[in-house]
Write a protein that holds these residues in place. Structure first.
Motif, mmCIF file in Angstrom:
data_model
loop_
_atom_site.group_PDB
_atom_site.id
_atom_site.type_symbol
_atom_site.label_atom_id
_atom_site.label_comp_id
_atom_site.label_asym_id
_atom_site.label_seq_id
_atom_site.Cartn_x
_atom_site.Cartn_y
_atom_site.Cartn_z
ATOM 1 N N TRP A 287 15.725 116.950 82.765
ATOM 2 C CA TRP A 287 14.915 117.671 81.792
ATOM 3 C C TRP A 287 14.111 118.733 82.537
ATOM 4 N N SER A 288 14.207 119.965 82.089
ATOM 5 C CA SER A 288 13.538 121.065 82.767
ATOM 6 C C SER A 288 12.583 121.774 81.816
ATOM 7 N N ASN A 289 11.475 122.238 82.363
ATOM 8 C CA ASN A 289 10.539 123.049 81.594
ATOM 9 C C ASN A 289 10.852 124.537 81.681
ATOM 10 N N ASN A 290 12.006 124.859 82.231
ATOM 11 C CA ASN A 290 12.434 126.249 82.304
ATOM 12 C C ASN A 290 12.488 126.845 80.895
ATOM 13 N N PRO A 291 11.752 127.924 80.606
ATOM 14 C CA PRO A 291 11.728 128.482 79.244
ATOM 15 C C PRO A 291 13.102 128.886 78.733
ATOM 16 N N ASP A 292 13.978 129.379 79.622
ATOM 17 C CA ASP A 292 15.316 129.781 79.179
ATOM 18 C C ASP A 292 16.116 128.573 78.704
ATOM 19 N N LEU A 293 15.991 127.464 79.411
ATOM 20 C CA LEU A 293 16.694 126.250 78.999
ATOM 21 C C LEU A 293 16.111 125.710 77.702
ATOM 22 N N ARG A 294 14.785 125.801 77.554
ATOM 23 C CA ARG A 294 14.166 125.321 76.321
ATOM 24 C C ARG A 294 14.700 126.069 75.114
ATOM 25 N N ALA A 295 14.870 127.359 75.263
ATOM 26 C CA ALA A 295 15.370 128.152 74.148
ATOM 27 C C ALA A 295 16.766 127.706 73.740
ATOM 28 N N SER A 296 17.580 127.325 74.719
ATOM 29 C CA SER A 296 18.953 126.906 74.395
ATOM 30 C C SER A 296 18.988 125.547 73.718
ATOM 31 N N GLN A 297 17.889 124.805 73.806
ATOM 32 C CA GLN A 297 17.838 123.497 73.168
ATOM 33 C C GLN A 297 17.476 123.580 71.693
ATOM 34 N N LEU A 298 16.964 124.699 71.263
ATOM 35 C CA LEU A 298 16.474 124.809 69.902
ATOM 36 C C LEU A 298 17.597 125.058 68.920
ATOM 37 N N SER A 299 17.420 124.565 67.718
ATOM 38 C CA SER A 299 18.335 124.840 66.622
ATOM 39 C C SER A 299 17.524 125.379 65.456
ATOM 40 N N GLU A 300 18.183 125.698 64.360
ATOM 41 C CA GLU A 300 17.481 126.268 63.227
ATOM 42 C C GLU A 300 16.421 125.323 62.661
ATOM 43 N N SER A 301 16.617 124.038 62.858
ATOM 44 C CA SER A 301 15.670 123.066 62.296
ATOM 45 C C SER A 301 14.496 122.784 63.223
ATOM 46 N N ASP A 302 14.547 123.313 64.457
ATOM 47 C CA ASP A 302 13.448 123.074 65.389
ATOM 48 C C ASP A 302 12.232 123.891 64.992
ATOM 49 N N ASP A 303 11.069 123.287 65.094
ATOM 50 C CA ASP A 303 9.863 123.959 64.644
ATOM 51 C C ASP A 303 8.808 124.061 65.740
ATOM 52 N N THR A 304 9.202 123.825 66.978
ATOM 53 C CA THR A 304 8.215 123.874 68.052
ATOM 54 C C THR A 304 8.878 124.191 69.372
ATOM 55 N N PHE A 305 8.127 124.874 70.224
ATOM 56 C CA PHE A 305 8.576 125.104 71.593
ATOM 57 C C PHE A 305 7.878 124.156 72.559
ATOM 58 N N SER A 306 7.273 123.100 72.027
ATOM 59 C CA SER A 306 6.595 122.118 72.874
ATOM 60 C C SER A 306 7.643 121.203 73.495
ATOM 61 N N SER A 307 7.898 121.399 74.781
ATOM 62 C CA SER A 307 9.020 120.692 75.400
ATOM 63 C C SER A 307 8.834 119.192 75.402
ATOM 64 N N HIS A 308 7.573 118.712 75.515
ATOM 65 C CA HIS A 308 7.383 117.269 75.548
ATOM 66 C C HIS A 308 7.722 116.646 74.202
ATOM 67 N N LEU A 309 7.507 117.370 73.107
ATOM 68 C CA LEU A 309 7.877 116.854 71.794
ATOM 69 C C LEU A 309 9.391 116.859 71.617
ATOM 70 N N MET A 310 10.049 117.862 72.170
ATOM 71 C CA MET A 310 11.499 117.913 72.096
ATOM 72 C C MET A 310 12.121 116.746 72.854
ATOM 73 N N LEU A 311 11.544 116.419 74.008
ATOM 74 C CA LEU A 311 12.045 115.284 74.780
ATOM 75 C C LEU A 311 11.837 113.979 74.022
ATOM 76 N N THR A 312 10.676 113.837 73.374
ATOM 77 C CA THR A 312 10.417 112.636 72.576
ATOM 78 C C THR A 312 11.459 112.483 71.483
ATOM 79 N N ARG A 313 11.750 113.579 70.788
ATOM 80 C CA ARG A 313 12.738 113.510 69.715
ATOM 81 C C ARG A 313 14.128 113.175 70.264
ATOM 82 N N PHE A 314 14.456 113.716 71.415
ATOM 83 C CA PHE A 314 15.731 113.426 72.065
ATOM 84 C C PHE A 314 15.887 111.921 72.295
ATOM 85 N N LEU A 315 14.866 111.302 72.856
ATOM 86 C CA LEU A 315 14.935 109.874 73.164
ATOM 87 C C LEU A 315 14.942 109.027 71.892
#
Length: 342
Positions: A287-315
């Motif tokens: 898991w990386s906090n690289n902003p470019d990688l974070r952008a590639s993780q987002l989909s149309e339903s994503d509503d936040t760029f908070s990476s720690h919340l994205m990781l929580t949802r992943f798990l």
């Protein structure tokens, strides 16, 4: 000493009878586990269904003699690859599965479980069991010889509590009494044996996790009729359209490696597929906090760029399979990868 009879006892009371897939999965499990399947289709006593559970032990002992009882609700599906819980726990132990299976539930003493234990303890004049011990009441596994008297004691509270049926009735009553009478006999099975679908509705699709018994409670009940219990196809996947995982499964067949490094974590689909297909596989990922990688993780339903919340949802989406995902983390794009635990 005579080995106790194995009995799967199911309260199947109106108005919600067990659907076809539940009945079929229980019948197949009984054959695999050399157990007698006993459906209880009428009230054992004139009381609420939560209190009916207290009379199952004595009912089974009267019919079958000394028994090792797997007491199940009628809204569960046992997958065809489920191992026998009878082989894991002896009749002198009382086994169950923890109610806490998802991070959406509070894991501290502020949860509703603490209040439920305390309310029932006060009603029954005993000390409450610890909060973390609260079980999911869909499955209890016990021997009649050791625990029949305990259930009789619990049933006596029916009168002094005026038949109250709130605050997780059977779960709180049983764990409080166990904590008082047989604390050393309490045993927790892995969550695979009673996986609550309501804690993450995405789990309700049959192949979404490598688990064994699906429990459809509350708002997840409408998923129950579509849950398939026969697990015959290795490639039955929660996200069948994911090419990366399908290619790996095609390559590995039935002999996967012990571990596999997925690399940067961009999507949950390949990880979920691999963990669902292989019950022992350990998947690692970065898991990386690289902003470019974070952008590639987002989909149309994503509503936040908070990476720690994205990781929580992943798990969370991995469900109980998340325990077989080993996370590594990097703070910056060029940082050294460090273990972050499991």
């Amino acid at each position: 000493m005579t080995k106790p009879q194995r009995v799967i006892a199911v309260l199947d009371l109106p108005p919600r009878r067990a659907p076809k897939n539940v009945r079929e999965s229980y019948e197949a499990a009984a054959v695999r586990w050399d157990a007698e399947l006993h459906w209880i289709r009428g009230d054992l006593q004139p009381c609420h269904p939560f209190w009916q559970k207290m009379f199952v032990c004595g009912h089974v002992r009267k019919l079958f003699g000394p028994s090792h009882v797997l007491q199940l609700d009628n809204d569960m599906v046992i997958r065809s690859d489920c191992p026998s819980p009878f082989e894991l726990v002896s009749p002198d132990r009382f086994a169950m599965v923890s109610d806490r299976q998802c991070a959406h539930n509070r894991l501290d003493n502020g949860g509703w479980q603490k209040r439920a234990h305390e309310i029932w303890a006060k009603r029954c004049h005993m000390k409450p069991a610890p909060t973390w011990m609260h079980p999911n009441g869909g499955l209890y596994l016990y021997g009649t010889q050791k625990f029949a008297r305990m259930f009789e004691r619990i049933a006596q509270y029916l009168i002094v509590t005026h038949g109250a049926n709130d605050q997780a009735t059977d779960e709180s009553l049983i764990i409080n009494q166990l904590w008082k009478d047989h604390p050393a006999a309490i045993e927790f099975l892995p969550p695979d044996f009673n996986t609550s679908m309501v804690q993450m509705l995405e789990w309700a699709a049959n192949p979404v996790m490598q688990t064994w018994i699906y429990h459809f409670i509350q708002s997840s009940k409408h998923y129950l009729p579509d849950c398939r219990w026969q697990r015959n196809d290795l490639i039955e996947l929660p996200f069948p359209g994911n090419k990366r995982s399908r290619d790996l499964i095609s390559q590995w067949g039935s002999t996967p490696p012990a571990t596999y490094d997925i690399g940067p974590i961009l999507r949950v689909q390949p990880v979920a597929n691999l963990l669902a297909a292989y019950p022992d596989l350990i998947v690692t990922g970065t898991w990386s906090n690289n902003p470019d990688l974070r952008a590639s993780q987002l989909s149309e339903s994503d509503d936040t760029f908070s990476s720690h919340l994205m990781l929580t949802r992943f798990l969370l989406r991995l469900g109980i399979n998340a325990r077989r995902f080993h996370l590594r983390a990097t703070e910056e794009a060029d940082a050294t990868t460090q273990p972050a635990g499991t």
